[in-house]
Design an enzyme around this catalytic site. Structure first.
Site, mmCIF file in Angstrom:
data_model
loop_
_atom_site.group_PDB
_atom_site.id
_atom_site.type_symbol
_atom_site.label_atom_id
_atom_site.label_comp_id
_atom_site.label_asym_id
_atom_site.label_seq_id
_atom_site.Cartn_x
_atom_site.Cartn_y
_atom_site.Cartn_z
ATOM 1 N N ASP A 1 -30.917 30.424 29.234
ATOM 2 C CA ASP A 1 -30.556 29.657 30.160
ATOM 3 C C ASP A 1 -31.818 28.917 30.679
ATOM 4 O O ASP A 1 -31.532 27.729 31.036
ATOM 5 C CB ASP A 1 -30.492 30.762 31.325
ATOM 6 C CG ASP A 1 -28.962 31.277 31.137
ATOM 7 O OD1 ASP A 1 -28.366 31.000 30.195
ATOM 8 O OD2 ASP A 1 -28.542 32.121 32.070
ATOM 9 N N TRP B 1 -20.579 -7.926 2.356
ATOM 10 C CA TRP B 1 -20.107 -7.969 1.120
ATOM 11 C C TRP B 1 -21.413 -7.941 -0.065
ATOM 12 O O TRP B 1 -22.120 -9.090 0.237
ATOM 13 C CB TRP B 1 -19.062 -9.037 0.555
ATOM 14 C CG TRP B 1 -18.778 -8.900 -0.674
ATOM 15 C CD1 TRP B 1 -17.573 -8.250 -1.268
ATOM 16 C CD2 TRP B 1 -19.151 -9.877 -1.685
ATOM 17 N NE1 TRP B 1 -17.605 -8.661 -2.551
ATOM 18 C CE2 TRP B 1 -18.650 -10.015 -2.840
ATOM 19 C CE3 TRP B 1 -19.973 -11.155 -1.295
ATOM 20 C CZ2 TRP B 1 -18.683 -10.595 -3.879
ATOM 21 C CZ3 TRP B 1 -19.967 -11.877 -2.755
ATOM 22 C CH2 TRP B 1 -19.642 -11.582 -3.954
ATOM 23 N N ASP C 1 -7.780 -6.208 -12.162
ATOM 24 C CA ASP C 1 -6.621 -7.010 -11.530
ATOM 25 C C ASP C 1 -5.926 -7.949 -12.782
ATOM 26 O O ASP C 1 -6.787 -8.304 -13.621
ATOM 27 C CB ASP C 1 -7.469 -7.942 -10.666
ATOM 28 C CG ASP C 1 -6.396 -8.660 -9.541
ATOM 29 O OD1 ASP C 1 -5.309 -8.411 -9.718
ATOM 30 O OD2 ASP C 1 -6.984 -9.052 -8.539
ATOM 31 N N LYS D 1 -7.929 2.807 -10.363
ATOM 32 C CA LYS D 1 -9.055 2.185 -9.125
ATOM 33 C C LYS D 1 -8.204 1.584 -8.076
ATOM 34 O O LYS D 1 -7.300 0.567 -8.566
ATOM 35 C CB LYS D 1 -9.802 1.371 -10.113
ATOM 36 C CG LYS D 1 -10.718 0.222 -9.310
ATOM 37 C CD LYS D 1 -11.676 -0.811 -10.091
ATOM 38 C CE LYS D 1 -12.327 -1.684 -9.016
ATOM 39 N NZ LYS D 1 -13.257 -2.930 -10.070
ATOM 40 N N TRP D 2 -8.279 1.936 -7.044
ATOM 41 C CA TRP D 2 -7.597 1.663 -5.812
ATOM 42 C C TRP D 2 -8.327 0.872 -5.087
ATOM 43 O O TRP D 2 -9.204 1.148 -4.437
ATOM 44 C CB TRP D 2 -7.019 2.958 -5.217
ATOM 45 C CG TRP D 2 -6.303 2.876 -3.760
ATOM 46 C CD1 TRP D 2 -6.539 1.907 -2.813
ATOM 47 C CD2 TRP D 2 -5.199 3.694 -3.522
ATOM 48 N NE1 TRP D 2 -5.638 2.050 -1.846
ATOM 49 C CE2 TRP D 2 -4.791 2.865 -2.104
ATOM 50 C CE3 TRP D 2 -4.586 4.614 -3.896
ATOM 51 C CZ2 TRP D 2 -3.705 4.047 -1.289
ATOM 52 C CZ3 TRP D 2 -3.845 5.339 -3.290
ATOM 53 C CH2 TRP D 2 -3.369 4.757 -1.753
ATOM 54 N N ASP D 3 -7.699 -0.392 -4.919
ATOM 55 C CA ASP D 3 -8.737 -1.535 -4.390
ATOM 56 C C ASP D 3 -8.122 -1.841 -2.949
ATOM 57 O O ASP D 3 -7.184 -1.381 -2.725
ATOM 58 C CB ASP D 3 -8.477 -2.923 -5.160
ATOM 59 C CG ASP D 3 -9.944 -3.794 -5.104
ATOM 60 O OD1 ASP D 3 -10.725 -3.490 -3.997
ATOM 61 O OD2 ASP D 3 -10.114 -4.321 -5.780
ATOM 62 N N MET D 4 -8.633 -2.585 -2.035
ATOM 63 C CA MET D 4 -8.382 -2.999 -0.738
ATOM 64 C C MET D 4 -9.206 -4.143 -0.266
ATOM 65 O O MET D 4 -10.393 -3.884 -0.075
ATOM 66 C CB MET D 4 -8.415 -1.705 0.127
ATOM 67 C CG MET D 4 -8.136 -1.644 1.678
ATOM 68 S SD MET D 4 -8.883 -2.618 2.735
ATOM 69 C CE MET D 4 -7.764 -2.274 4.242
ATOM 70 N N CYS E 1 -12.034 1.640 -3.785
ATOM 71 C CA CYS E 1 -12.715 0.496 -3.881
ATOM 72 C C CYS E 1 -12.284 -0.490 -2.848
ATOM 73 O O CYS E 1 -11.159 -0.192 -2.362
ATOM 74 C CB CYS E 1 -12.570 -0.298 -5.228
ATOM 75 S SG CYS E 1 -12.992 -2.132 -5.266
ATOM 76 N N ASP F 1 -19.603 -4.991 -5.149
ATOM 77 C CA ASP F 1 -19.243 -5.906 -6.287
ATOM 78 C C ASP F 1 -20.446 -6.427 -6.728
ATOM 79 O O ASP F 1 -20.436 -7.370 -7.747
ATOM 80 C CB ASP F 1 -18.452 -7.216 -5.554
ATOM 81 C CG ASP F 1 -16.716 -6.825 -5.476
ATOM 82 O OD1 ASP F 1 -16.598 -5.738 -6.505
ATOM 83 O OD2 ASP F 1 -16.014 -7.245 -4.891
HETATM 84 C C1 GLA Z 1 -12.196 -6.504 -5.773
HETATM 85 C C2 GLA Z 1 -13.126 -5.504 -6.642
HETATM 86 C C3 GLA Z 1 -13.382 -5.950 -7.827
HETATM 87 C C4 GLA Z 1 -12.046 -6.206 -8.548
HETATM 88 C C5 GLA Z 1 -11.495 -7.468 -7.897
HETATM 89 C C6 GLA Z 1 -10.064 -7.883 -8.480
HETATM 90 O O1 GLA Z 1 -13.152 -7.551 -5.447
HETATM 91 O O2 GLA Z 1 -14.152 -4.917 -5.895
HETATM 92 O O3 GLA Z 1 -14.105 -5.078 -8.763
HETATM 93 O O4 GLA Z 1 -11.454 -5.334 -8.872
HETATM 94 O O5 GLA Z 1 -11.357 -6.938 -6.536
HETATM 95 O O6 GLA Z 1 -9.315 -8.767 -7.725
#
Ligand code: GLA
Length: 742
Positions: free
Chosen positions: A50, A203, A371, A480-483, A530, A552
């Site tokens: 306490d 970035w 891509d 590789k699943w990007d966004m 990604c 990148d």
């Molecule tokens: C992003 C990813 C890259 C590549 C491009 C493709 O920039 O970070 O590694 O996959 O998209 O358009």
């Protein structure tokens, strides 16, 4: 019987969580407020602490009541403080009630101690393998006017300096209310003698280490971008000013979440510090109907009294062993070649097969088609949302391409970007209403694309159906699943006006649910997350994808900072790192091939180039690199990692990994610019067995672990008289030392 890690002393209503590595102590005050007493190095259990509850009110403070003026919430360190009810700092929870009031008073109701760790429904979280390795304390707080309960969860593991925390709110009344904020955790610390360390960037320069002294006021990091972002990572550390990599106290706070977050340190003018961590309240408001509940994401606290390396190692092993899931979590990662920097959008079957053949000759194990493979995708302007192969580019389709690549003896991986939609796409033409945007308003674009409304289960289902049509027919080993953009104008036609404050979070829940469905259907696929490089490198993602594309930026010199910063909490096995062409595509720098590999080894390793444009000598060197990585990746990806010298502090960087038995270690040493007639250099190694004698590559002598730790490893270069016969080594020198116990 096993010793409990969670003790409750009824006489003082004190909870003590301890496992010999740290203590976390709180107490229920007479008025029902849950107060924080201590968090740090282990204390011996006793009946009460306490004296640690410093609660003397100060002049002019708002006090508990007219009758009780010896207590002010402003001066109590609390576990889950309420906003605007006597505590003048930012609280943990805000509830808009039908009366228009946002005042709440959640007081202690009951508690429960559970063996193991409960799952967080629909959310990523750390887990326990069994009931023996962890215990969870649930403390229930209740507001009698709102008729709502908040359950606070605290999980402590047996052998880890980890505390997992989260909060859940339940509406037990007959009326709806709106949860405007529900932080995952608050931690009130008794002083402000700390430096705040966070990972800031943008970035191509993600997760640079940023350190500054705490000062009065709120200092915070956050994301309002819909993903955890390039700019800040959901991680903050408070360390003492004298804490180094190897000594001193550090508290690490991390959020297992991939969307908008806020982590703040609020230093009041009495020099106490309140850490608050959770979803960003600015983009969140969640209507809760009677009977419903809402669960916050999980916050992970790591305490270290042995410096930053120990804190990082605790995060690494937790994330590797109790957050990542699936068959890949303990497996060394395949050495891959990714097509992106080699050919960008210029995909043809012939080019892909030529690259794959070249990759195979180098010893690469996995070919990744990035891509540009799907219908009409010739540049950034089109086709996201249409997940079907481009038969003009790939006349036999993906199936035939994949078979040919498999026949070469390579595994095959594919790039996708499921959360996005291009205006020029069949999906947009069919469902323009699935774009996150406000009807009749301008829509911001990012990389010429819009964001698909993943808060809308119909949109997610549609993408799922498209993806399984592609994946089902293929022997896919990797995705590789990007966004590639932040969210803006977040408004969804799928939800009512009152529910618009749920859309950011529902978007992330949509992403998690699609991941969950895909990993369930394809348990053997290795997923790499990604987001324009490293904009979603966070613990939430690691629950679904055990590795992430770190940045990148593939330039070796820039990568030193990025990987060094990332290592603050993310394991080496999670960091996608590739050797790319020189001059580098991001900043046109020429670095030696050896240095590019010496940096990329400390990650999942691969190549990001067209192998057919390499000269014979380069190919030969790469074959050696691939062989080297195959031999040592187990140690590198699953050993204990130590930062030795920071690229943020000078011209040199050094780090190392040591295997479990301390028989093998790899040391990476990097010197950015060459200096003339320069000083002798040594680095002081860590984690070796002091008694063992080690051979060192490139050295004709052996050293004991303790020598290497105390006297150091000599790394002087030709500018300081070493290896003169080489004629000087120039800029961007690097050395990789392999140490083996003899
Ligand atoms: C992003 C990813 C890259 C590549 C491009 C493709 O920039 O970070 O590694 O996959 O998209 O358009």
């Amino acid at each position: 019987m096993r010793k409990t890690m969670i003790e409750y002393k009824e006489s003082s209503r004190t909870f003590h969580l301890h496992n010999g590595l740290f203590s976390y102590i709180m107490k229920v005050m007479d008025n029902g407020i849950l107060a924080q007493l201590y968090y740090g190095s282990p204390l011996n259990p006793k009946e009460n602490y306490d004296y640690l509850l410093e609660q003397t009110p100060r002049p002019m403070s708002v006090t508990w009541s007219a009758q009780q003026d010896d207590l002010s919430l402003e001066h109590i360190r609390q576990e889950y403080p309420q906003t605007l009810s006597g505590d003048m700092r930012q609280g943990a929870v805000s509830i808009l009630q039908n009366t228009g009031s946002r005042i709440s008073e959640f007081l202690f109701e009951s508690f429960e101690i559970m063996e193991g760790k409960p799952v967080l429904e629909g959310l990523p979280a750390c887990y326990a393998l069994n009931k023996e390795e962890a215990q969870t304390l649930c403390i229930r707080l209740y507001d009698r006017l709102i008729q709502a309960r908040i359950s606070l969860f605290y999980t402590i593991y047996k052998d880890r300096t980890v505390l997992c925390r989260s909060a859940r709110i339940e509406n037990l009344s007959n009326e709806s209310f709106v949860v405007d904020s529900l932080m995952s955790a608050i931690l009130d610390l008794p002083d402000d003698e700390f430096e705040m360390l966070d990972l800031a960037g943008a970035w191509a320069r993600e997760r640079h280490i940023d350190i500054h002294r705490l000062h009065p006021g709120v200092q915070s990091i956050y994301s309002l971008r819909g993903h955890s972002s390039h700019n800040f990572n959901p991680f903050m550390c408070l360390k003492k000013p004298w804490t180094t990599e190897d000594a001193g106290q550090a508290y690490g706070f991390s959020l297992v979440y991939s969307g908008n977050f806020q982590i703040s340190a609020d230093v009041d003018t009495y020099n106490t510090t309140r850490i608050s961590i959770g979803m960003h309240p600015l983009t969140f408001s969640w209507p809760l109907a009677p009977g419903q509940s809402f669960q916050s994401p999980e916050a992970v606290f790591v305490y270290s009294d042995q410096g930053l390396n120990a804190m990082s190692q605790t995060f690494h092993s937790l994330f590797q062993q109790r957050l990542a899931r699936g068959v890949w979590k303990n497996k060394v990662r395949p050495i891959l070649l990714n097509s992106w920097e080699g050919i960008y959008f210029d995909v043809t079957e012939q080019k892909i097969l030529d690259m794959a053949r070249g990759a195979k000759e180098l010893g690469v194990e996995l070919f990744v088609l990035d891509d540009g493979w799907f219908k009409n995708r010739n540049d950034e302007t089109s086709s996201l949302g249409d997940w079907i192969e481009d038969f003009k580019k790939l006349p036999g389709g993906l199936k035939s391409l994949c078979r040919k690549i498999k026949d070469m003896g390579l595994d095959f991986g594919l790039w996708i970007e499921p959360e996005m939609i291009s205006e020029n796409s069949d999906l947009y033409r069919a469902h323009p209403e699935w774009v996150l945007s406000v009807p009749n308003r301008r829509k911001s674009a990012g990389r010429r694309q819009y964001v698909l409304d993943f808060s809308n289960p119909q949109a997610v289902d549609c993408i799922y159906e498209q993806l399984i049509r592609v994946f089902d027919g293929l022997p896919l080993s990797y995705v590789k699943w990007d966004m590639n953009r932040s969210l803006s104008e977040v408004y969804s036609i799928a939800w009512s006006p009152e529910e618009q404050g749920t859309v950011y979070h529902r978007f992330i829940l949509g992403v998690y649910s699609l991941y969950e469905r895909l990993i369930e259907r394809y348990p053997d696929i290795l997923f790499e997350s990604c987001a324009s490089g490293g904009a979603r490198f966070d613990p939430g993602m690691l629950y679904y994808a055990p590795q992430a594309w770190t940045s990148d930026d593939t330039d070796a010199v820039e990568r030193l900072k990025i990987q060094y910063g990332t290592s603050m909490l993310y394991p080496i096995s999670s960091m996608g790192s590739h050797v790319s062409q020189a001059p580098n595509h991001q900043l046109n720098r020429n670095t030696p091939l050896a240095t590019r590999a010496n940096v990329a080894y400390f990650g999942t390793f691969g190549y990001e180039l067209d192998p057919n444009r390499l000269g014979e000598a380069e190919k030969e060197e790469i074959r050696h690199q691939v062989d080297f990585m195959k031999e040592y990746r187990e140690v590198i990806q699953f050993g204990t990692f130590y930062r030795l010298r920071s690229p943020f502090e000078g011209n040199e960087t050094a780090w190392m990994v040591v295997d479990k038995d301390r028989n093998t270690a790899l040391v990476g040493y990097y010197r950015t610019l060459q200096k003339v007639n320069s000083r002798y250099r040594r680095i002081f190694l860590r984690g070796l067995d002091p008694e063992k004698e080690y051979s060192i590559t490139g050295r004709d002598y052996t050293c004991s672990g303790s020598e290497l730790e105390r006297a150091g490893l000599v790394v002087s270069d030709s500018s300081a008289g070493e290896n003169r016969s080489n004629g000087g080594e120039g800029d961007y020198l690097s050395r990789l030392f392999v140490l083996k116990a003899v």
